[in-house]
Scaffold this active site. Sequence first.
Site, mmCIF file in Angstrom:
data_model
loop_
_atom_site.group_PDB
_atom_site.id
_atom_site.type_symbol
_atom_site.label_atom_id
_atom_site.label_comp_id
_atom_site.label_asym_id
_atom_site.label_seq_id
_atom_site.Cartn_x
_atom_site.Cartn_y
_atom_site.Cartn_z
ATOM 1 N N TYR A 124 -10.100 -10.064 10.062
ATOM 2 C CA TYR A 124 -10.525 -10.658 8.791
ATOM 3 C C TYR A 124 -10.632 -12.170 8.887
ATOM 4 O O TYR A 124 -11.371 -12.800 8.146
ATOM 5 C CB TYR A 124 -9.583 -10.225 7.663
ATOM 6 C CG TYR A 124 -9.810 -8.795 7.288
ATOM 7 C CD1 TYR A 124 -10.883 -8.447 6.473
ATOM 8 C CD2 TYR A 124 -9.018 -7.788 7.784
ATOM 9 C CE1 TYR A 124 -11.133 -7.126 6.144
ATOM 10 C CE2 TYR A 124 -9.256 -6.466 7.468
ATOM 11 C CZ TYR A 124 -10.312 -6.138 6.650
ATOM 12 O OH TYR A 124 -10.562 -4.835 6.340
ATOM 13 N N GLN A 180 0.818 -1.212 0.000
ATOM 14 C CA GLN A 180 0.000 0.000 0.000
ATOM 15 C C GLN A 180 0.854 1.265 0.000
ATOM 16 O O GLN A 180 0.331 2.368 0.047
ATOM 17 C CB GLN A 180 -0.923 -0.010 1.231
ATOM 18 C CG GLN A 180 -1.884 -1.196 1.225
ATOM 19 C CD GLN A 180 -2.535 -1.445 2.582
ATOM 20 O OE1 GLN A 180 -2.272 -0.769 3.575
ATOM 21 N NE2 GLN A 180 -3.397 -2.461 2.632
ATOM 22 N N HIS A 182 -0.824 -0.446 5.758
ATOM 23 C CA HIS A 182 -1.332 0.574 6.678
ATOM 24 C C HIS A 182 -0.383 1.755 6.865
ATOM 25 O O HIS A 182 0.127 2.008 7.948
ATOM 26 C CB HIS A 182 -1.665 -0.053 8.046
ATOM 27 C CG HIS A 182 -2.726 -1.113 7.959
ATOM 28 N ND1 HIS A 182 -3.187 -1.792 9.050
ATOM 29 C CD2 HIS A 182 -3.409 -1.613 6.893
ATOM 30 C CE1 HIS A 182 -4.116 -2.657 8.665
ATOM 31 N NE2 HIS A 182 -4.245 -2.569 7.351
ATOM 32 N N TYR A 220 -8.075 6.913 20.307
ATOM 33 C CA TYR A 220 -9.215 6.416 19.524
ATOM 34 C C TYR A 220 -9.395 4.903 19.641
ATOM 35 O O TYR A 220 -10.244 4.325 18.973
ATOM 36 C CB TYR A 220 -9.093 6.895 18.069
ATOM 37 C CG TYR A 220 -9.254 8.395 18.033
ATOM 38 C CD1 TYR A 220 -10.510 8.978 17.952
ATOM 39 C CD2 TYR A 220 -8.155 9.229 18.215
ATOM 40 C CE1 TYR A 220 -10.664 10.358 18.013
ATOM 41 C CE2 TYR A 220 -8.300 10.604 18.277
ATOM 42 C CZ TYR A 220 -9.557 11.157 18.175
ATOM 43 O OH TYR A 220 -9.716 12.521 18.252
ATOM 44 N N GLU A 279 -14.370 3.688 10.740
ATOM 45 C CA GLU A 279 -14.842 4.728 11.664
ATOM 46 C C GLU A 279 -14.663 6.120 11.078
ATOM 47 O O GLU A 279 -13.758 6.359 10.282
ATOM 48 C CB GLU A 279 -14.016 4.704 12.965
ATOM 49 C CG GLU A 279 -14.069 3.409 13.721
ATOM 50 C CD GLU A 279 -13.263 3.467 15.020
ATOM 51 O OE1 GLU A 279 -12.604 4.504 15.282
ATOM 52 O OE2 GLU A 279 -13.294 2.463 15.757
HETATM 53 CA CA LIG Z 1 -11.775 3.649 17.431
#
Ligand SMILES: [Ca+2]
Length: 372
Positions: free
Chosen positions: A264, A88, A150, A253, A243
Amino acid sequence: MPLPTLWLSLLLVPVLVAAPASAETYESEQARFRTVVLTDGLAHPWGLAFLADGGILISERPGRLRVLRDGNLSAPIEGVPEVVDRGQGGMLDVAVGPDHGETGWIYIALSGPGEGGIGTQIWRGRLDGGRWIDGEKLFEMQRTSRSGFHFGSRIAFDPDGRLYFSIGDRGEMRRAQVVGDEAGRIHRIEADGSVPPDNPFLDDPQAMPSAFTRGNRNPQGMAAHPETGEIWIHEHGPRGGDEINIVRAGENYGWPEVTHGIDYSGAVISERERAPGFADPLYVWDPSIAPSGMAFYTGAAFPEWQGDLFVGALKFRLLVRLELDGERVVGEERMLERELGRIRAVEQGPDGLLYLLTDARNGLLVRLEPVE
Ligand SMILES: [Ca+2]
């Protein structure tokens, strides 16, 4: 075939080819619009920004920047920083600085080579014709890794001109909670790369000075709210846990301590969807849409969309329009499902129209225009 018919078909073929491939008209809940392909031939485009001279700067993940100007896509800009195109990673978001019109500064996020692996870097520089000049590396991740997962890497500026950028958990979820790690959080720096004196973790000698939050899994959408100036993000969750969050100083968070999603593999990551000390998301997508790109709409072209939040989706190949009431999401409309492909970026142009990039080997820049 009689000769006149043959001539007719020969005449018709070029006309059909010349018509824009997808100048399609769509009816949506609140607006009729058409999609106009401004260019194709983009290799996995990731970010776009509107230059003061009218050009549109576009990044291509394998490591290129190009400019679309007057309908012509430039050759790759020469002299851009080296990237590592893996998984990515690569050349990721682009943005113009708040004083771009005077200074010409543009900002890029990329995954670059470091000691021991790949790490996120934030650069600024200027364009001089087809060259990248005056390059300055503003941030370089120290804890590199070989993972291709990521990277996060969206960039946004708040109204005070401070630069926010995201780094995902790099595929190692625990890193998002480790104090002193750079992964799995939002960072804030000044536009020249220095650390703002009121960053939230400066009293903690172990923390990264640029860190602004933690507990974020992989944010690939970020935009300043047009009225409050606060930075909103979305982040890819695990299965069933994408989110939307508002970025607030020092907030945690939750990833992976609290999440609405499961792994997954089907394995439970956390039994807890919420817990004291962790910010609840404003909104959750379950099942996950794989969100990428984010823009608040404020333009005049689509009056019914003013104040709405647009989000692209990779997995579900669609554009989401969210209706907001303050910090509450009160409606979701899904548009263009499977019409264009994986939507990687969403931005509003200076003309008040919406621009999308599609993530593909032959990626597109598409503009949404109102239809009477
Ligand atoms: Ca969160």
